[in-house]
Scaffold this motif. Structure first.
Motif, PDB file in Angstrom:
ATOM      1  N   GLU A 134      54.195  34.496  42.616  1.00 25.61           N
ATOM      2  CA  GLU A 134      52.779  33.910  41.872  1.00 25.61           C
ATOM      3  C   GLU A 134      53.310  32.812  41.285  1.00 25.61           C
ATOM      4  OE1 GLU A 134      54.215  36.594  38.802  1.00 25.61           O
ATOM      5  OE2 GLU A 134      54.134  36.634  40.878  1.00 25.61           O
ATOM      6  N   ARG A 135      54.337  32.520  40.838  1.00 23.32           N
ATOM      7  CA  ARG A 135      54.945  31.400  39.976  1.00 23.32           C
ATOM      8  C   ARG A 135      54.923  30.300  40.996  1.00 23.32           C
ATOM      9  NH1 ARG A 135      54.656  31.574  34.139  1.00 23.32           N
ATOM     10  NH2 ARG A 135      55.845  33.412  33.404  1.00 23.32           N
TER      11      ARG A 135
ATOM     12  N   GLU B 125      50.631  37.829  50.121  1.00 24.24           N
ATOM     13  CA  GLU B 125      50.127  39.474  49.971  1.00 24.24           C
ATOM     14  C   GLU B 125      50.681  40.051  48.577  1.00 24.24           C
ATOM     15  OE1 GLU B 125      51.117  41.572  53.322  1.00 24.24           O
ATOM     16  OE2 GLU B 125      49.448  40.568  54.660  1.00 24.24           O
ATOM     17  N   HIS B 126      51.604  39.298  48.004  1.00 23.99           N
ATOM     18  CA  HIS B 126      52.093  39.845  46.641  1.00 23.99           C
ATOM     19  C   HIS B 126      50.907  39.890  45.675  1.00 23.99           C
ATOM     20  CE1 HIS B 126      53.910  39.547  42.630  1.00 23.99           C
ATOM     21  NE2 HIS B 126      55.128  39.946  43.112  1.00 23.99           N
ATOM     22  N   PRO B 127      50.863  41.013  45.152  1.00 21.84           N
ATOM     23  CA  PRO B 127      49.718  41.469  44.470  1.00 21.84           C
ATOM     24  C   PRO B 127      49.168  40.396  43.220  1.00 21.84           C
ATOM     25  CG  PRO B 127      50.832  43.283  44.474  1.00 21.84           C
ATOM     26  CD  PRO B 127      51.702  42.142  44.980  1.00 21.84           C
ATOM     27  N   ALA B 128      50.034  39.763  42.374  1.00 22.68           N
ATOM     28  CA  ALA B 128      49.776  38.806  41.298  1.00 22.68           C
ATOM     29  C   ALA B 128      49.409  37.375  41.897  1.00 22.68           C
ATOM     30  CB  ALA B 128      50.976  38.492  40.555  1.00 22.68           C
TER      31      ALA B 128
ATOM     32  N   ALA C 210      41.059  34.526  42.431  1.00 20.09           N
ATOM     33  CA  ALA C 210      40.255  33.681  41.291  1.00 20.09           C
ATOM     34  C   ALA C 210      40.103  32.263  41.417  1.00 20.09           C
ATOM     35  CB  ALA C 210      41.264  33.661  40.159  1.00 20.09           C
ATOM     36  N   ALA C 211      40.681  31.577  42.249  1.00 23.04           N
ATOM     37  CA  ALA C 211      40.355  30.282  42.871  1.00 23.04           C
ATOM     38  C   ALA C 211      39.681  30.208  43.945  1.00 23.04           C
ATOM     39  CB  ALA C 211      41.973  29.353  42.855  1.00 23.04           C
ATOM     40  N   GLY C 212      39.154  31.290  44.409  1.00 25.20           N
ATOM     41  CA  GLY C 212      38.257  31.188  45.591  1.00 25.20           C
ATOM     42  C   GLY C 212      39.053  30.645  46.936  1.00 25.20           C
ATOM     43  N   LEU C 213      40.148  30.895  46.833  1.00 20.71           N
ATOM     44  CA  LEU C 213      40.941  30.228  48.326  1.00 20.71           C
ATOM     45  C   LEU C 213      41.062  31.278  49.187  1.00 20.71           C
ATOM     46  CD1 LEU C 213      43.319  28.204  46.295  1.00 20.71           C
ATOM     47  CD2 LEU C 213      41.281  27.210  47.517  1.00 20.71           C
TER      48      LEU C 213
END
Length: 470
Positions: free
Chosen positions: A367-368, A435-438, A445-448
């Motif tokens: 996610e980072r 597919e990583h949960p974070a 959240a970004a609608g992507l």
């Protein structure tokens, strides 16, 4: 914190002034207060992540400050090989270069481990004696339980003074310190339980499986300590009296404890907190900047089980030079690199290297890396340059290549090939990233909505699943 401040030498105060020039002022102030006011144990093997949380400071700024403080001789950096089970320090090293064994053994857990930089190597910071001398600088003078807390166990083990004392009372049958050459006899009453005779100095253990009908007959057991750190096996005994003979044939003291390996001990060892791993520090930009040419030896190959790689490249830079001229184009490209470096640093990543207009960066988690990619794309939106980005996560090797810290393996190759698929502002990422949960939460959240594609990557035999993030 201690009731009264400890004097800090003028030379050390001068070095703190130098530290303020290269690290965040608020972080440096907190570290200097710790050096002046902290209790001795708080200055030994400082858990930088716990320090950041306790003082409500940015983790990356704290890591950067401690790295610079280590370079200035204010704190000593230690790379500690940990047992994943009990959290014990199996080996402590002043540099990562000293981590060269292919296997480490924990006598307490009776397990062998191949070192990886993810969760097995802890990086901690201890105040330098020239700044302030603390009890841990003389470990041979520590009491047994202070030695266990400050030397044997890592900064990831949770210690609460009262609960630790309660655990000691509940699980310790007896304990003794033996000087070199000393011999003693302990008269014990064995309970019906699994018992461990353990010394944290030599990392030696003897297991006793106590079961069956209780006996009144005195049983005998002898344990001899030498320089061989090992588990010496398991013997079966019955509940009842034991005459335990201990002999120290080493040139250092031993601190023998007789422990009941029951629920109380397992519960205590199961309480862990986050600590600074070698992988996490390697992805810190300050560490990369300072130690990138001095992190590993040329013959080292250290495993990382999971690291996220980001490759980026500019599209249209050649045409830009032709269209606006070298000077203007150069300034635009420099601004591009500045934006990319800022995006990487804001997401706890580090730029490993640049090759022409291309950048290779690493992140501790998917996610980072994804968040950094989105920051990069946003920073260059509407400009004259388009950045092409590829992401992949997986295992790799940390190596020294061309006299600098680098990474090697199929994960790195795939990340580079995935970046080559990008032809526009879309970001291409593999399944482990998307597919990583974070990471999935960031996209939602970004609608992507990532679009799944099947691609052929050079060097990969089968078709490879990649996602285009619009």
């Amino acid at each position: 914190m201690a009731d009264t401040p400890h004097p800090i030498a003028d030379e050390a105060r001068a070095r703190f002034s130098v530290l303020r020039q290269s690290a965040d002022a608020a972080v440096v102030a907190a570290i200097e207060r710790l050096a002046a006011e902290g209790e001795d144990p708080a200055l030994n093997r400082v858990n930088a992540l716990e320090f950041a949380a306790r003082h409500d400071l940015n983790e990356d700024k704290v890591l950067g400050a401690f790295v610079h403080a280590s370079r200035l001789g204010l704190f000593d950096m230690s790379w500690n090989l940990l047992c994943p089970g009990c959290g014990g320090v199996l080996d402590a090293n002043a540099t990562l270069k000293s981590v060269k064994r292919t296997e480490y053994n924990c006598a307490l857990c009776v397990a062998d481990y191949e070192p990886t930089l993810d969760e097995m190597v802890e990086v901690s910071f201890t105040v330098n004696p020239r700044v302030r001398r603390i009890t841990a600088h003389d470990p041979d003078k520590l009491s047994m339980w202070d030695y266990m807390r400050q030397v044997f166990w890592s900064s990831g083990v949770v210690f609460d003074e009262q609960s630790f004392d309660d655990v000691v009372r509940e699980v310790v049958i007896d304990s003794v310190e033996l000087t070199p050459g000393e011999k003693c006899i302990l008269s014990l009453q064995l309970p019906s339980a699994f018992v461990i005779v353990f010394d944290p100095v030599t990392h030696s253990s003897q297991f006793i499986d106590v079961k069956g009908e209780p006996t009144r007959d005195r049983q005998e057991l002898s344990v001899v300590y030498n320089k061989v750190h090992a588990h010496t096996g398991t013997v079966e005994m019955r509940p009842g009296p034991l005459r335990l003979t201990l002999e120290n044939r080493t040139d250092t003291r031993v601190l023998t404890g007789v422990f009941v390996a029951g629920d109380a001990l397992h519960h205590f060892l199961g309480q862990k907190r986050h600590f600074l791993t070698a992988k996490r520090l390697l992805t810190n930009q300050a560490f990369q900047d300072i130690y990138r040419t001095d992190a590993l030896s040329v013959d080292q190959r250290l495993k990382i089980t999971s690291l996220t790689f980001l490759f980026s490249d500019l599209k249209g830079s050649t045409e830009l030079y032709e269209r606006v001229g070298d000077l203007v184009a150069y300034d635009l490209v420099r601004a591009h690199f500045k934006a990319l470096n800022e995006a990487v640093a804001l997401e706890s990543g580090a730029v490993v290297k640049t090759i022409g207009d291309a950048v290779m960066a690493t992140f501790p988690t998917p996610e980072r890396g994804l968040a950094a990619a989105l920051r990069m794309r946003e920073a260059l939106a509407g400009g004259d340059l388009t950045v092409k980005i590829g992401l992949h996560e997986g295992p790799c090797l940390a190596v020294m290549l061309n006299e600098r810290l680098d990474y090697f393996g199929q994960t790195v190759n795939i990340a580079a090939r995935v970046q080559g698929l990008a032809q526009s502002r879309s970001i291409f990422a593999t399944r482990p990233v998307v597919e990583h949960p974070a990471a999935a939460r960031i996209l939602a959240a970004a609608g992507l909505v990532p679009a799944l594609q099947s691609a052929t990557l050079r060097g990969i035999t089968d078709a490879f699943a990649v996602y285009e993030i619009p």
